[in-house]
Design a protein around this motif. Sequence first.
Motif, PDB file in Angstrom:
ATOM      1  N   PRO A 101       0.816  -1.221   0.000  1.00 21.47           N
ATOM      2  CA  PRO A 101       0.000   0.000   0.000  1.00 21.47           C
ATOM      3  C   PRO A 101       0.850   1.272   0.000  1.00 21.47           C
ATOM      4  O   PRO A 101       1.936   1.300   0.560  1.00 21.47           O
ATOM      5  N   TYR A 102       0.340   2.287  -0.666  1.00 18.30           N
ATOM      6  CA  TYR A 102       0.948   3.620  -0.635  1.00 18.30           C
ATOM      7  C   TYR A 102      -0.109   4.597  -0.122  1.00 18.30           C
ATOM      8  O   TYR A 102      -1.285   4.510  -0.507  1.00 18.30           O
ATOM      9  N   ALA A 103       0.330   5.513   0.709  1.00 20.78           N
ATOM     10  CA  ALA A 103      -0.532   6.642   1.072  1.00 20.78           C
ATOM     11  C   ALA A 103       0.257   7.902   0.775  1.00 20.78           C
ATOM     12  O   ALA A 103       1.399   8.043   1.224  1.00 20.78           O
ATOM     13  N   VAL A 104      -0.320   8.769  -0.014  1.00 19.48           N
ATOM     14  CA  VAL A 104       0.425   9.963  -0.437  1.00 19.48           C
ATOM     15  C   VAL A 104      -0.415  11.218  -0.186  1.00 19.48           C
ATOM     16  O   VAL A 104      -1.611  11.139   0.098  1.00 19.48           O
ATOM     17  N   TYR A 108       7.983  17.171   1.177  1.00 16.38           N
ATOM     18  CA  TYR A 108       8.996  17.934   1.881  1.00 16.38           C
ATOM     19  C   TYR A 108       9.814  18.657   0.819  1.00 16.38           C
ATOM     20  O   TYR A 108      10.459  18.021  -0.021  1.00 16.38           O
ATOM     21  N   ARG A 109       9.710  19.971   0.824  1.00 18.78           N
ATOM     22  CA  ARG A 109      10.372  20.829  -0.167  1.00 18.78           C
ATOM     23  C   ARG A 109      10.118  20.350  -1.600  1.00 18.78           C
ATOM     24  O   ARG A 109      11.017  20.309  -2.444  1.00 18.78           O
ATOM     25  N   GLY A 110       8.871  19.947  -1.834  1.00 20.64           N
ATOM     26  CA  GLY A 110       8.452  19.564  -3.183  1.00 20.64           C
ATOM     27  C   GLY A 110       8.641  18.091  -3.494  1.00 20.64           C
ATOM     28  O   GLY A 110       8.132  17.610  -4.508  1.00 20.64           O
ATOM     29  N   PHE A 111       9.361  17.377  -2.668  1.00 15.62           N
ATOM     30  CA  PHE A 111       9.557  15.942  -2.916  1.00 15.62           C
ATOM     31  C   PHE A 111       8.458  15.155  -2.207  1.00 15.62           C
ATOM     32  O   PHE A 111       8.170  15.401  -1.022  1.00 15.62           O
ATOM     33  N   ARG A 112       7.876  14.213  -2.931  1.00 11.83           N
ATOM     34  CA  ARG A 112       6.730  13.472  -2.400  1.00 11.83           C
ATOM     35  C   ARG A 112       7.133  12.599  -1.210  1.00 11.83           C
ATOM     36  O   ARG A 112       8.167  11.927  -1.238  1.00 11.83           O
ATOM     37  N   SER A 162      18.934  13.474  10.447  1.00  9.22           N
ATOM     38  CA  SER A 162      18.232  14.741  10.176  1.00  9.22           C
ATOM     39  C   SER A 162      16.769  14.597  10.574  1.00  9.22           C
ATOM     40  O   SER A 162      16.209  13.494  10.534  1.00  9.22           O
ATOM     41  N   VAL A 163      16.167  15.706  10.951  1.00  8.15           N
ATOM     42  CA  VAL A 163      14.726  15.697  11.216  1.00  8.15           C
ATOM     43  C   VAL A 163      14.061  16.709  10.283  1.00  8.15           C
ATOM     44  O   VAL A 163      14.685  17.695   9.885  1.00  8.15           O
ATOM     45  N   PHE A 164      12.840  16.413   9.921  1.00  9.61           N
ATOM     46  CA  PHE A 164      12.129  17.339   9.039  1.00  9.61           C
ATOM     47  C   PHE A 164      10.638  17.231   9.286  1.00  9.61           C
ATOM     48  O   PHE A 164      10.147  16.239   9.840  1.00  9.61           O
ATOM     49  N   ASN A 165       9.937  18.255   8.843  1.00 10.26           N
ATOM     50  CA  ASN A 165       8.480  18.253   8.932  1.00 10.26           C
ATOM     51  C   ASN A 165       7.890  17.947   7.564  1.00 10.26           C
ATOM     52  O   ASN A 165       8.460  18.339   6.550  1.00 10.26           O
ATOM     53  N   ALA A 166       6.771  17.286   7.567  1.00 16.57           N
ATOM     54  CA  ALA A 166       6.048  17.068   6.315  1.00 16.57           C
ATOM     55  C   ALA A 166       5.162  18.284   6.056  1.00 16.57           C
ATOM     56  O   ALA A 166       4.754  18.983   6.993  1.00 16.57           O
ATOM     57  N   TYR A 167       4.900  18.531   4.773  1.00 18.61           N
ATOM     58  CA  TYR A 167       4.032  19.650   4.381  1.00 18.61           C
ATOM     59  C   TYR A 167       2.867  19.081   3.587  1.00 18.61           C
ATOM     60  O   TYR A 167       3.072  18.227   2.706  1.00 18.61           O
ATOM     61  N   HIS A 168       1.692  19.548   3.887  1.00 21.53           N
ATOM     62  CA  HIS A 168       0.522  18.969   3.242  1.00 21.53           C
ATOM     63  C   HIS A 168       0.453  19.373   1.767  1.00 21.53           C
ATOM     64  O   HIS A 168       0.805  20.490   1.405  1.00 21.53           O
ATOM     65  N   GLY A 169      -0.034  18.432   0.960  1.00 23.45           N
ATOM     66  CA  GLY A 169      -0.152  18.712  -0.474  1.00 23.45           C
ATOM     67  C   GLY A 169       1.072  18.251  -1.238  1.00 23.45           C
ATOM     68  O   GLY A 169       2.037  17.740  -0.670  1.00 23.45           O
ATOM     69  N   PHE A 172       5.111  22.489  -2.318  1.00 27.55           N
ATOM     70  CA  PHE A 172       5.694  22.955  -1.068  1.00 27.55           C
ATOM     71  C   PHE A 172       5.185  24.356  -0.719  1.00 27.55           C
ATOM     72  O   PHE A 172       5.389  25.304  -1.471  1.00 27.55           O
ATOM     73  N   GLU A 173       4.499  24.433   0.413  1.00 27.29           N
ATOM     74  CA  GLU A 173       4.038  25.735   0.918  1.00 27.29           C
ATOM     75  C   GLU A 173       4.299  25.763   2.412  1.00 27.29           C
ATOM     76  O   GLU A 173       3.865  24.872   3.138  1.00 27.29           O
ATOM     77  N   GLU A 174       4.988  26.795   2.827  1.00 30.38           N
ATOM     78  CA  GLU A 174       5.412  26.900   4.228  1.00 30.38           C
ATOM     79  C   GLU A 174       4.237  26.782   5.188  1.00 30.38           C
ATOM     80  O   GLU A 174       4.327  26.125   6.236  1.00 30.38           O
ATOM     81  N   LYS A 175       3.113  27.400   4.833  1.00 28.97           N
ATOM     82  CA  LYS A 175       1.970  27.434   5.756  1.00 28.97           C
ATOM     83  C   LYS A 175       1.276  26.073   5.893  1.00 28.97           C
ATOM     84  O   LYS A 175       0.440  25.888   6.780  1.00 28.97           O
ATOM     85  N   MET A 176       1.633  25.128   5.036  1.00 29.12           N
ATOM     86  CA  MET A 176       0.984  23.814   5.076  1.00 29.12           C
ATOM     87  C   MET A 176       1.763  22.814   5.932  1.00 29.12           C
ATOM     88  O   MET A 176       1.560  21.607   5.837  1.00 29.12           O
TER      89      MET A 176
END
Lengths: 416, 238
Positions: A101-104, A108-112, A162-169, A172-176
């Motif tokens: 299964p994939y959930a997408v 992160y910075r435009g990378f899925r 490294s640690v990073f946050n996921a962005y919705h969508g 890449f949008e900072e507010k997401m």
Amino acid sequence: MSTIFLIVGRSLRQHLLSTCVTSIAVGLACGLLMAVFAVQTQTYEAMTAGATRFDAVLGARGSPLQLVLNAVFHLDVSPGNLPWKMYMAIKNDPHVAKAIPYAVGDNYRGFRIVATTPELFSYKSVGKNFELEPGGRFFDPNKREAVVGSFVADKTGLKVGSVFNAYHGIVFEEKMKHPGQFTVVGILKPTNTPADRAIWTPLDSFYRLSGHILRGAGTNYVAKAGEAIPDEYKEVSAVMIKFKSPQIGMLYDQMINRQGKVATLAWPIEKVMADFFNKIGWFHNILTILAYVIAVVASGAILAGIYNSMNERRREFAILRALGAHRFNIFTVIIMEACVIAANGVLIGFVVYTIVLSVASAILRAGTGVVIEVFRFHPVFIFAPIGIVFLGSLAGIIPAIKAYQSPVAENLVPQS
Amino acid sequence: METILEIKGLRKSFVNYEGQKIPTVDIQQFNLYKKEQVAIEGLSGSGKTTFLNLVAGILRPDEGQIFFEKEDVAILSESRRDLWRAQNIGYVFQTFNLLQGYSALENVILGMAFGKGIHKDFALALLKRVNLAKHIHSKPRQMSIGQQQRVAVARALANKPKLVLADEPTGNLDRTHARETISLIQEVCAENGAALLLVSHDHGVLGKLKRVIKMSDVNRAGLPVEAERENNPVKAGA
């Protein structure tokens, strides 16, 4: 023959600028011609067969091409979600060799970011085993960890720890930004497939990201910390499927695509992509025609270059004739000159090809993850140079005939 | 003495702009013996160059026979004439006709390349003989007029010809250089066993040769018309 080479060499040197410009024009034509064919062939192969080992993609009702582009190439948007039970039904089918299964829906910075199960890594999903760079490991399905594709690691600088946050969508949008950070536990070695352009995370962590609402049961469900998520609420964006035999694929195709109304089965993936390439075949045809036209124009440049020098060379040819050179010697000199210019162009063409393919490869890798090999043999490397030299020789025929017919006695007298 | 060149009933005409056929060369009989050195004296426009071009096989006669060592070269095909010229004829031009993009050595080498083959040592020896050992790599434009004419002489002998044709070889030289050049041509022809057929209107040059023939004595074509042709050039069929 050495005399002919001496005359040809001297002549080309005397008209160095014209020789260079014409050779470069021929080189551009030859290089572009080879690049068009090589890119087309390698792209076709990579995107129809080389990108994945799975047979099919199951996803929400929609376009099979969209499904493949989204699930295999990490392009386009997901057409929607499927309930977990559908995934489980396929997974438990004894005729299915593998279902992952994939959930997408995050980036992160435009990378899925692709949420999946660790099974993906133990299966030769991209035609070979996933391998990690030293010091890494695959993620724990119960932790908020990530394994990063090689291209993503190159571009984002993410490394183990490294640690990073996921962005919705998918844009890449900072507010997401989703609260909650992923920790990178492994960097994948390059696979030269779209997998290099993805960040792989556990499904559970995806479901538990703040802001994600699960609608698998038809109602909204938000995962709670410390509590297991009931399967009926879970959803997946796609299921990557490997059938035990092609006949099963046909059965599934019949069942899901023709009788069902909920999901779409993109099967076989190669055919979906081949159909896509056939639809955009006109683009390749235009490029090919353009390259052929450039080759013809370059041959015209050879003709014009040599033809324009004929007036000033009449006396030279007359002197050579007076020294005993046969008409055919003069004819041969001109044809050889055209050949040498074309051959120089072919050499330049390989340089042009290397540059064009390196650039195309970088663009394609950045856009799709598919890598094309600059130095992989293609028959065009044989027929393009031969064709170009042949065309160049043909271009030399008109000035060669003019030189052949040039009278000796008249042209021995200096022209004022 | 053995004849190397025998000409019988040689005729050549050109067509002028008005379409009229203008006779330029009309020679009933002419003989040249092996190793002989002969000068043909004639005014400008008397058909001297056309005559030499006919002898060299550059032009095909309208009528007549040109026997070179008993073989009528006038009837040879163009390719055979080219090969024959490459093997038997050396030609020194008034304007030298050196190939500008080539060095002195390469010019001499091209003089032998289409005939008996390239012998670089012989080419170097010829350049040394004409006192150009230090200029073998010089291009014509880097040399004086006198040096250029010496390269032309060396080139004319490069194919070890049996007959050297010289068309006003001193026409572009001052008196001192003219004398030196004509002596050089005579010497190297003698050394190489080549006959010499030289045309000139310079009495200083003509005086150096034992046998001098007046063009007007052998050429029955009308001088005034020929002079007109040179003033109004017409197409010559090779």
